[in-house]
Structures are given as C-alpha cells and as structure tokens.
Write a protein that holds these residues in place. Structure first.
Motif, mmCIF file in Angstrom:
data_model
loop_
_atom_site.group_PDB
_atom_site.id
_atom_site.type_symbol
_atom_site.label_atom_id
_atom_site.label_comp_id
_atom_site.label_asym_id
_atom_site.label_seq_id
_atom_site.Cartn_x
_atom_site.Cartn_y
_atom_site.Cartn_z
ATOM 1 N N GLY A 345 -9.235 -11.736 -8.765
ATOM 2 C CA GLY A 345 -7.883 -11.238 -8.618
ATOM 3 C C GLY A 345 -7.549 -10.754 -7.219
ATOM 4 N N GLN A 346 -6.271 -10.418 -7.042
ATOM 5 C CA GLN A 346 -5.776 -9.901 -5.765
ATOM 6 C C GLN A 346 -5.331 -8.447 -5.928
ATOM 7 N N SER A 347 -5.285 -7.751 -4.806
ATOM 8 C CA SER A 347 -4.786 -6.385 -4.786
ATOM 9 C C SER A 347 -3.687 -6.272 -3.747
ATOM 10 N N ALA A 348 -2.662 -5.490 -4.080
ATOM 11 C CA ALA A 348 -1.574 -5.219 -3.138
ATOM 12 C C ALA A 348 -1.514 -3.716 -2.912
ATOM 13 N N MET A 349 -1.516 -3.327 -1.644
ATOM 14 C CA MET A 349 -1.465 -1.905 -1.299
ATOM 15 C C MET A 349 -0.131 -1.622 -0.623
ATOM 16 N N LEU A 350 0.637 -0.734 -1.232
ATOM 17 C CA LEU A 350 1.976 -0.404 -0.744
ATOM 18 C C LEU A 350 1.916 0.902 0.035
ATOM 19 N N ALA A 351 2.297 0.839 1.319
ATOM 20 C CA ALA A 351 2.283 2.017 2.187
ATOM 21 C C ALA A 351 3.709 2.348 2.621
ATOM 22 N N PRO A 352 4.017 3.620 2.882
ATOM 23 C CA PRO A 352 5.412 4.004 3.151
ATOM 24 C C PRO A 352 5.922 3.649 4.534
ATOM 25 N N THR A 353 5.029 3.472 5.522
ATOM 26 C CA THR A 353 5.483 3.174 6.879
ATOM 27 C C THR A 353 4.658 2.042 7.468
ATOM 28 N N GLU A 354 5.216 1.396 8.485
ATOM 29 C CA GLU A 354 4.473 0.329 9.159
ATOM 30 C C GLU A 354 3.256 0.870 9.890
ATOM 31 N N VAL A 355 3.402 2.075 10.458
ATOM 32 C CA VAL A 355 2.265 2.689 11.143
ATOM 33 C C VAL A 355 1.104 2.856 10.173
ATOM 34 N N LEU A 356 1.397 3.365 8.971
ATOM 35 C CA LEU A 356 0.343 3.590 7.990
ATOM 36 C C LEU A 356 -0.196 2.275 7.438
#
Length: 748
Positions: A345-356
């Motif tokens: 499977g795949q994982s998607a990680m959602l971060a609030p900013t481009e820097v992060l």
C-alpha cells in the motif's frame, strides 16, 4: 401564587400555548407550543428551534429577593421582601418629561408604610388596587424621608377570609417566596432574563413526560434526579438545594450523552471493512529498524506497538498520537508507513505548510537511507511546485510508484489519485478542517488514519473532542536533549531591559550559533493566512504597534551589534521557492538570524539554532508559544527563549507568557491553556476559543464526571452499539447532534 411579569414578559411569554398542558415533548417546535412571536424572538436571539433547545438554556446564576423583613426594620440600600396591603394607588404625569408615574402605598397593618413607584406602567393600577395583599421584593431606598421600592417584584395572595389562620399561611408562603432562588438567564437585547423566566414557566407547564437518556441503573448508582424533575428544579427551584442537585444531574447527563455519541461513532467506524496492513518478515520495516542509528524511546515502542496492532486488523485504524515537541512522532509515523508499504500500500502525509511538508520529506529521505528511499520513492506534492514537477509527483502517486507521498492541501485536489492508499497521516491536525481530512481519506478504500499533534491535549479534552479516536501519548523525549531556558521579558514593568534582548542574541551568535526572532505579523494588519491572534483587538490605547517582520527586519539589519550578520525573513507570503531556499540556507548555517512568523511553528529542525526571541509574546496562545519554543534546543547545545511582552500586570496575556516561561511540560501547559481560554465549540469545526457547544459541562474542571460518564456509556455501547435497547438515549444522541455535528464526528 405566581409572580406578576413585567409588560414585556407578558407580551412574549404570555402567548397562549397551542399544545395542551402536559402534552409537549422536547422535540416539538417552540412555535407550535408557545406561539410564533415567542419562537421568533428565541430563534433570533439564541438559535433555539425546539423545546429541548429552550429548556437546555440554563440559568447562569441565581439571585435572592432578600430576607422577609417587617416594615419597621427595613435596612436602607438592601434587597428585602415584605408582606403588605395596598392602601392607595394613583397615577400622576411627570413634569420634566413625557410619561407618568404610578405611585402605590402599602401598609403592614401596624403603622408601617412603604411607597412603590412604577414609571410608564399604567396597567399596574389594575393589579395593585386598594385592598390587594401580597409579597413585594426589591431594593429599599429613602426618597425625601419616605421608604420606597422602585419597580419591585410582586406576587399577590389568593383572596381568603381575614382570620389568623390565613395570616399565618400567608406569612409562611411569603417566607418560601423570599427564600426561593431567582434564575438569572443569559439574555439578549430582544429577550431579557425576566422574560425568559416567564417563558420557562410556561414551557414547563406544557411539558409532558420527559424521557431520560440515563438508564435507571446508572441513575440509581449516581444518585441522579430523573430528567423531568431536574429540568423543573433548575428552572423553578424553591431552594438552593434544588438547583444544585439539578445541575449535578444535567451535567452528568450531558457528559453521558456526549460520550455515548462519540463511542457509537467509534463503534461504527470499527465495523467498516479495511485491508489489514502487516509488515513482511525481513521486509521494509525490519530493514529500517535494523539500520536505525539510535534506540527508540519506550513511549515510541509502546505507541508503535499500538499502531501495529491497529493496522493488522480488518477494520480501519483511527488513532490520535499526541506528543511533546521533539518527542519523535515522525519516526513513529514513518514506521507505520513502512508497515503499509510492506503490504503493497501507499501512505499520504498531509502537512499544513510547504515549509513543514518539505522538512518532512527531507527527514523521511534521510531516515530511510539511499536504498530504502530508492525503493519507496518518497514524493513531495505542493500547490506551488512548477507544473512539470507537480505532474511527475501526481503520476508517481496514481501509478503506485511513490509509496510515500508528502504534501500540503494540494493532495486534496481532484487531479490527485492513488493506486492503493492504505494510510492517511495528518500532521498537526488542528491546522486542518474535518472536510480536508475527509477529502484525503476518500481517495482510498477505507484507509487507516493516523492523526498527529505536537500540541498536547488535556485528557478531558481528548475524551471529549476526540472521544471517537483511540489516543496514544508520547511524552518521553529522546536522550541527550540539552533543554531550554525560558524567560519573560516584561517591558511594561522593565522597559530598560529591551537593549539586553539583542545583546543576548549577539552572545549566542558569537558562539557560532543561530537564532529566530518571531513576530505576530508580516506587516501592519497583515497576519499569516488563517492566523488568528489571541488578543488581536485588546491592545491598550496608546500601546506600541505590533511587531512585524518587515519592521523588525529593518531594525535588526541596522543594529550596530548585529553588523555583518546575515539576517533574513521567512513568512507565508513568500513564494515556495523563496521559503525553501531560505530554510535550506538557514539549515546550512548560511543565515544567522531568521525573522519569521509562525510559519516556523512546527517541523523546522535546525540543531544549531539555540536562541529564540518572541516579540509581543502575549499575542500568541500558550500552545503556540510552546510549539515555537520547540524549534530551538534540538541539537547538542542548550536553548534560550526570551518571551518579550508589553502586557500589563495581572492581564491574561501576561499570565499566558509567564505560564510558558515557568515550565517545559506541554501537558501541564495544555491544562493551563484550557483554564485560561475555556473550551471552544467541542462538536463542530471550531475547537478553541469561541462559544462552547457545551451547556453545563466544562472540560477544564469536570474531568472526573467525563471519565465516569465515559465508563458508563462504554458498557452500554459495547452491549448495544446502535442503542436499539436504549431508545431514550438514542433519541438524546440524535437531539444532541445536529447534522453538522454528526458530519463532524463521522469525518473526525
């Protein structure tokens, strides 16, 4: 015996009910029970629609009319209750302005006289005719040598023969009336507390049998009132013990219904089918663990085992991992991603900013090492990437080539799809709305969900806001962290300390270290996108303007002690390329000082950064300050954090700053933050500040009640997840959760 309402109360609350007394239910519309005029006023002022909404509008406090007092002993300036008979009633026109005054004289029959005055209330002459006896309450004043009550409350006695037995009965009735607590309601310009008192009386008179969501066994065990008695006692108490017992019952009921709703949602989530994700022997996860250059902390191992157990079953994981700044949540999340990758499977990680997001990608690639990174193809996807680069990232995701995709809100776009999305990781969950998290989850077939937060959450909030999630805690920090010293710099008290701020910064720079200077705004009136300061509008008249990146950057570049130092800005209005190049240069030691906004709040990891100066620190929340401070002291040198504030003594702003300076314990600070701010809208998109959706329950102080209610609700939901055998509780859950709240829970 009933107290006479004022004219406004009579106009609104006195509307004749359209449902017969004793037949109305909590689900009936107010308009159908109390009339359209009353319903319109209540909806406009408080958003009430049903009788349940109305009766859940509890008094905020209770007043007393004053002790029953003889006319000969009335104390000037105090609230009193007296028994008397009207001996004179007249109306006269005011001389200096339009209108009239109704003047009433009452006597106790023993020579004592008191005057009553009512302005522009001619109708009082009809109810207060000579000969009428009753109870009068108000503040006693002396007007030109005459004792007076202005606009007193009044309750008449029933007509009866004039004998000693009747007099004694009236005296006892008057005493009870004087001692009865007076409900004081949250009111509006359109509906006063007095009007609400009358409306509540009418509502209770129309109410039929009230179903009780708390099962009889629980009610007996907790010594609770039934719901009908509790509602009557809280709105129409005869003595203090009535409303005290009612509040206790209704507070527990609120906690119980809320926990039942959360636990029911958790049970429904677990009933859905998901693909188990189990790592292979000798596979990606085992190879990663074998190559780790450090030992995982006990907390990391414990939480990792909890996640592994969740991933291994055929129902979707919904787990919140909260941990201190720098406690290693990213490594725990990466190990979960590797377990999913092992199963294809795949994982998607959602971060609030481009820097992060960029920081996470670099950290993941570095942690994986060249071989594993080549196999897993970690990929960045953001909205500000060049079109060709974003297209390549999208193709890697949809083809399954990228087993790990890290991105910002760009991941949520319709053009982004996945081959087999098995795990959604949401970093810094408080920065996203539930709709955004749900949009990513729907890109897979019931993927597992892991929510991360570096903002420690008090236990009661976790149970109340995230009660449908399983919660894990990482509080142990990796060994070898040198720690951070924090100091409040109170310029309102010590203005001479300001030059020392920059002197201390130059001392750190002289040792080859780097620093942050954090400002609450980019330019005057220009905050970070979506940023809301704690007390943006609370500045004292004549106070110094808010520190901004633009202003402070110029001042520091011109500062003699910082001559020759490389000082650069970093904020959310810069382009993706500018932010990325600035962060890379800072990480490489090519920039000495970053003058930044809260864009650095999470994820920025520069071990050589040892000092932080937060200007106008009182403009930030407790959790924000704790997060910001966590950007320093991450290497082998200790951190120094100066929290600079012009907040005045005894202000909430200064209390926040001093609380952060006093401890590094994020969980302790989270409790302080809760007590200073109170909870926000618990069942809805707003989760801090603002008006609480809770009625009597307070997560800051009612932890034991919430825990106790959760245990009781858990037993019921385990046996009867759809509440088929508990129809009253099921109805209360439906009543408690409007469509938006239920949607919020299902997506959370």
């Amino acid at each position: 015996m009933t107290e006479q309402p004022d004219s406004a109360s009579a106009r609104r609350g006195g509307s004749p009910p359209t449902i017969a007394p004793g037949l109305a239910s909590l689900d009936d519309k107010i308009a159908g029970v109390l009339g359209g005029r009353t319903a319109s006023a209540l909806q406009k002022s408080f958003g009430m629609l049903t009788m349940g909404d109305l009766l859940a509008h509890y008094p905020r406090r209770y007043a007393k009319r004053g002790e029953l007092t003889a006319l000969s002993e009335l104390p000037i300036g105090e609230n009193v209750t007296i028994v008397g008979q009207v001996i004179e009633a007249r109306e006269r026109t005011m001389k200096t302005r339009r209108g009239s005054i109704v003047e009433i004289k009452i006597s106790d029959g023993k020579g004592g006289l008191v005057g009553l005055t009512f302005f522009n209330q001619r109708w009082r002459l009809e109810t207060l005719r000579p000969g009428v006896r009753g109870i009068f309450a108000g503040k006693i004043t002396d007007y030109r040598g005459t004792l007076q009550l202005a606009h007193p409350h009044f309750a008449p006695f029933e007509e009866h023969p004039d004998d000693d037995e009747a007099d004694a009965a009236d005296e006892e009735r008057a005493r009870r009336w004087a001692e009865a607590p007076i409900p004081i309601y949250p009111a509006s310009n359109q509906v006063t507390s007095a009007e609400l008192t009358t409306i509540m009386r009418t509502a209770l008179d129309t109410l039929g049998l009230v179903p009780d969501p708390v099962p009889p066994a629980v009610r007996r065990e907790k010594s609770l009132l039934d719901q009908g008695r509790a509602l009557t006692a809280i709105h129409r108490p005869e003595k203090d013990a009535d409303w005290i017992g009612a509040r206790r019952t209704l507070r527990y009921t609120e906690a119980f219904v809320l926990q039942a709703a959360l636990l029911q949602q958790r049970a429904r989530s677990r009933a859905e089918a998901a693909t188990p994700r189990v790592p292979k022997p000798g596979g990606l996860l085992e190879r990663f663990d074998a190559a780790l250059p450090f030992t995982l902390t006990n907390d990391q191992l414990t939480v990792g085992a909890e996640i592994a157990a969740d991933l291994a079953v055929a129902s979707p994981m919904n787990r919140l991992v909260q941990g201190e700044v720098g406690s290693g949540k990213t490594i725990v999340a990466l190990r979960a991603m590797l377990a999913v990758a092992d199963s294809g499977g795949q994982s998607a990680m959602l971060a609030p900013t481009e820097v992060l997001a960029s920081q996470h990608l670099r950290s993941i690639v570095r942690a994986l090492g060249p071989e594993l990174a080549a196999e897993l193809v970690p990929t960045l996807l953001t909205g500000q990437q060049p079109v060709a680069e974003r297209r390549r990232a999208t193709l890697r995701a949809v083809s399954g080539q990228a087993r790990i995709v890290v991105g910002t809100h760009a991941l949520l776009g319709d053009a982004v799809a996945f081959y087999d999305l098995g795990l959604v990781v949401v970093d810094e969950q408080h920065r996203f709305g539930v709709d955004q998290r749900e949009a990513l989850r729907l890109k897979g077939r019931q993927p597992h969900v892991l929510v991360l937060t570096a903002t420690p959450i008090p236990r009661t909030v976790a149970m109340t806001v995230f009660g449908d999630l399983d919660v894990s805690v990482i509080s142990e920090l990796p060994a070898g962290r040198p720690g951070i010293e924090s100091f409040t710099v109170p310029l309102a008290l010590k203005p001479a300390w300001e030059p020392q701020i920059w002197r201390r910064l130059t001392e750190e720079l002289a040792q080859g270290r780097q620093g942050f200077v954090v400002c609450p705004a980019i330019e005057p009136k220009q905050l970070e996108d979506g940023e809301q300061l704690e007390n943006e509008n609370d500045a004292e008249p004549g106070a110094a303007p808010m520190a901004t990146v633009a202003t402070v950057l110029g001042e520091l570049r011109a500062h003699a002690a910082l001559a020759g130092r490389r000082i650069e800005p970093l904020h959310g209005r810069m382009s993706s390329e500018e932010k990325e190049s600035t962060m890379l240069a800072f990480a490489a030691g090519q920039i000495d000082v970053l003058v930044a906004t809260t864009v650095i709040e999470v994820g920025v990891d520069v071990p050589n950064a040892s000092m932080m100066v937060v200007l106008d620190a009182d403009r930030f929340g407790v959790s924000q300050l704790h997060q910001l401070r966590g950007r320093i002291g991450r290497g082998g040198v200790p951190g120094v954090c100066l929290l600079v504030t012009r907040a005045v003594p005894d202000s909430v702003g200064l209390a926040r700053v001093e609380a952060v300076a006093a401890t590094l314990d994020g969980f302790e600070l989270a409790q302080v933050d809760l007590e200073l701010r109170r909870e926000g809208n618990v069942l809805g998109g707003l989760q801090s500040g603002g008006r609480s959706s809770l009625r009597l329950l307070r997560v800051a102080t009612d932890g034991e009640v919430i825990l106790d209610a959760r245990r009781a609700a858990e037993v019921i939901i385990d046996e009867d997840p759809e509440l088929a055998m508990h129809p009253d509780l099921s109805a209360a859950v439906e009543r408690r959760l409007d469509d938006a709240s239920r949607d919020f829970l299902s997506k959370n």
